[in-house]
Structure formats: structure tokens, C-alpha cells
Design a protein around this motif. Structure first.
Motif, short mmCIF file in Angstrom:
data_model
loop_
_atom_site.label_atom_id
_atom_site.label_comp_id
_atom_site.label_asym_id
_atom_site.label_seq_id
_atom_site.Cartn_x
_atom_site.Cartn_y
_atom_site.Cartn_z
N ALA A 103 0.82 -1.21 0.00
CA ALA A 103 0.00 0.00 0.00
C ALA A 103 0.86 1.25 0.00
O ALA A 103 1.87 1.33 0.69
N ASP A 104 0.40 2.24 -0.77
CA ASP A 104 1.02 3.55 -0.75
C ASP A 104 0.97 4.06 0.69
O ASP A 104 -0.06 3.92 1.36
N PRO A 105 2.07 4.64 1.19
CA PRO A 105 2.06 5.13 2.58
C PRO A 105 0.93 6.10 2.88
O PRO A 105 0.48 6.19 4.02
N ALA A 106 0.42 6.80 1.86
CA ALA A 106 -0.67 7.75 2.09
C ALA A 106 -1.95 7.07 2.56
O ALA A 106 -2.78 7.70 3.21
N ILE A 107 -2.12 5.80 2.25
CA ILE A 107 -3.35 5.10 2.66
C ILE A 107 -3.08 3.90 3.55
O ILE A 107 -4.00 3.15 3.88
N LEU A 108 -1.84 3.72 3.96
CA LEU A 108 -1.47 2.55 4.74
C LEU A 108 -2.28 2.43 6.03
O LEU A 108 -2.77 1.35 6.37
N THR A 109 -2.46 3.53 6.73
CA THR A 109 -3.24 3.50 7.98
C THR A 109 -4.68 3.08 7.71
O THR A 109 -5.25 2.26 8.44
N SER A 110 -5.28 3.61 6.64
CA SER A 110 -6.65 3.23 6.29
C SER A 110 -6.74 1.75 5.94
O SER A 110 -7.70 1.08 6.31
N VAL A 111 -5.76 1.24 5.23
CA VAL A 111 -5.75 -0.18 4.89
C VAL A 111 -5.72 -1.01 6.17
O VAL A 111 -6.51 -1.95 6.32
N ARG A 112 -4.83 -0.65 7.08
CA ARG A 112 -4.71 -1.41 8.34
C ARG A 112 -6.02 -1.44 9.10
O ARG A 112 -6.39 -2.47 9.66
N THR A 113 -6.72 -0.31 9.17
CA THR A 113 -7.95 -0.26 9.96
C THR A 113 -9.13 -0.91 9.25
O THR A 113 -10.05 -1.38 9.92
#
Length: 164
Positions: A103-113
Motif C-alpha cells: 500500500a502507498d504510505p498515504a493510505i497505509l493506515t486506512s488499509v490497516r484499519t
């Protein structure tokens, strides 16, 4: 028997799902492009300047409207929900057992959650910036190397790696 592994390469607008990492050749990738209802995200990422305001007034020659960060986040989250919903359906249909997410770091947090507990089981998670532009064969080889490297490192639960 080797677990069937699929890989997801995703940025805020595009997703590529690659299959068949447990065998030699792999299958054709499945590709998604964001079709979020708001056009702002696509316009900004494509470099296009919007020609009208949302109220229909022409803005040619005027300064672009300010970027609404909340609207951009909502567009990205909707695209991510649609993509992960597809993967969840495929997982429930037993088409793969493990998922590797790049995942692009810009959306990594959203992917995790937003990942479900089922998709997190055996998850390999990598921040990745430049994978989306690779040709299919090159991308498949690069992901196979990253997945093999993660598997060799072992350990239970999601494995996080450095950025590519």
C-alpha cells in the motif's frame, strides 16, 4: 500444500490484484480504478484543473477551489472499502488463503484499519510507493521476491516491511 497467496498493490486511486504466487506463472491481474462519486480526487491526481464549481459557475481563469481534505479522504476510503469488499468475497469463496498488501504510505493506515480479521490472518503488509507503475511481469517478480522474503522472516501475525 502451499497456501494460495494473492497480492494487492494499492494507492489512493488504483488497485492491482495479482494472483497465483504459490505457482510458477500466476494469473492475469485484476485491476481497479477509483470511480468515486466526487471528481475532486481524480482531477487532482490526474493534474487536471476543474472547470466549474460544484454550484455550476464557470471558474476558467479563476484560482482553483481549495482542496477539501475531508472529501479526498472520503473518496479514498470508499475506493478502499470497495476493493477490500471484493477481496473479502474472494477469500470467503476460498480463492486464496493469504493476502500480501503493498500500500502507498498515504493510505497505509486506512488499509490497516479497514482490513477484516479474516484478511489479516497471515497478512503480509508492505508500505510501497513505486510498484503501481511496473509492468505486469516485473511487478509479479518483485512481489514474489518480497513475499518470499517475508515468509523467510517468519513470525506470527502481520509482517510489516520497509518501503519500496
Amino acid at each position: 500444500m502451499t497456501a494460495r497467496i494473492w497480492a494487492l498493490v494499492i494507492d489512493p486511486m488504483h488497485a492491482r490484484v495479482l494472483r497465483g504466487f504459490e505457482s510458477g506463472d500466476g494469473e492475469e491481474p485484476i485491476e481497479f480504478v477509483s470511480h468515486a462519486p466526487a471528481t475532486r480526487l481524480r482531477a487532482i491526481l490526474s493534474g487536471a484543473v476543474l472547470g466549474t464549481k460544484s454550484d455550476g459557475h464557470d471558474t476558467q481563469g479563476a484560482a482553483p477551489a481549495p482542496i477539501d481534505a475531508e472529501e479526498l479522504r472520503e473518496d479514498t476510503d470508499e475506493f478502499l472499502r470497495e476493493t477490500l469488499s471484493f477481496l473479502e468475497t474472494q477469500h470467503r469463496a476460498h480463492r486464496f488463503e493469504r493476502l500480501a498488501v503493498f500500500a502507498d504510505p498515504a493510505i497505509l493506515t486506512s488499509v490497516r484499519t479497514q482490513l477484516s480479521a479474516q484478511l489479516k490472518d497471515g497478512l503480509i503488509l508492505h508500505p510501497a510507493r513505486r510498484l503501481m507503475t511496473l509492468a505486469q511481469d516485473t511487478l509479479h517478480r518483485r512481489l514474489r521476491d518480497l513475499i518470499d522474503q517475508s515468509d523467510k522472516q517468519g513470525g506470527a501475525g502481520p509482517r510489516n516491511q520497509g518501503s519500496d
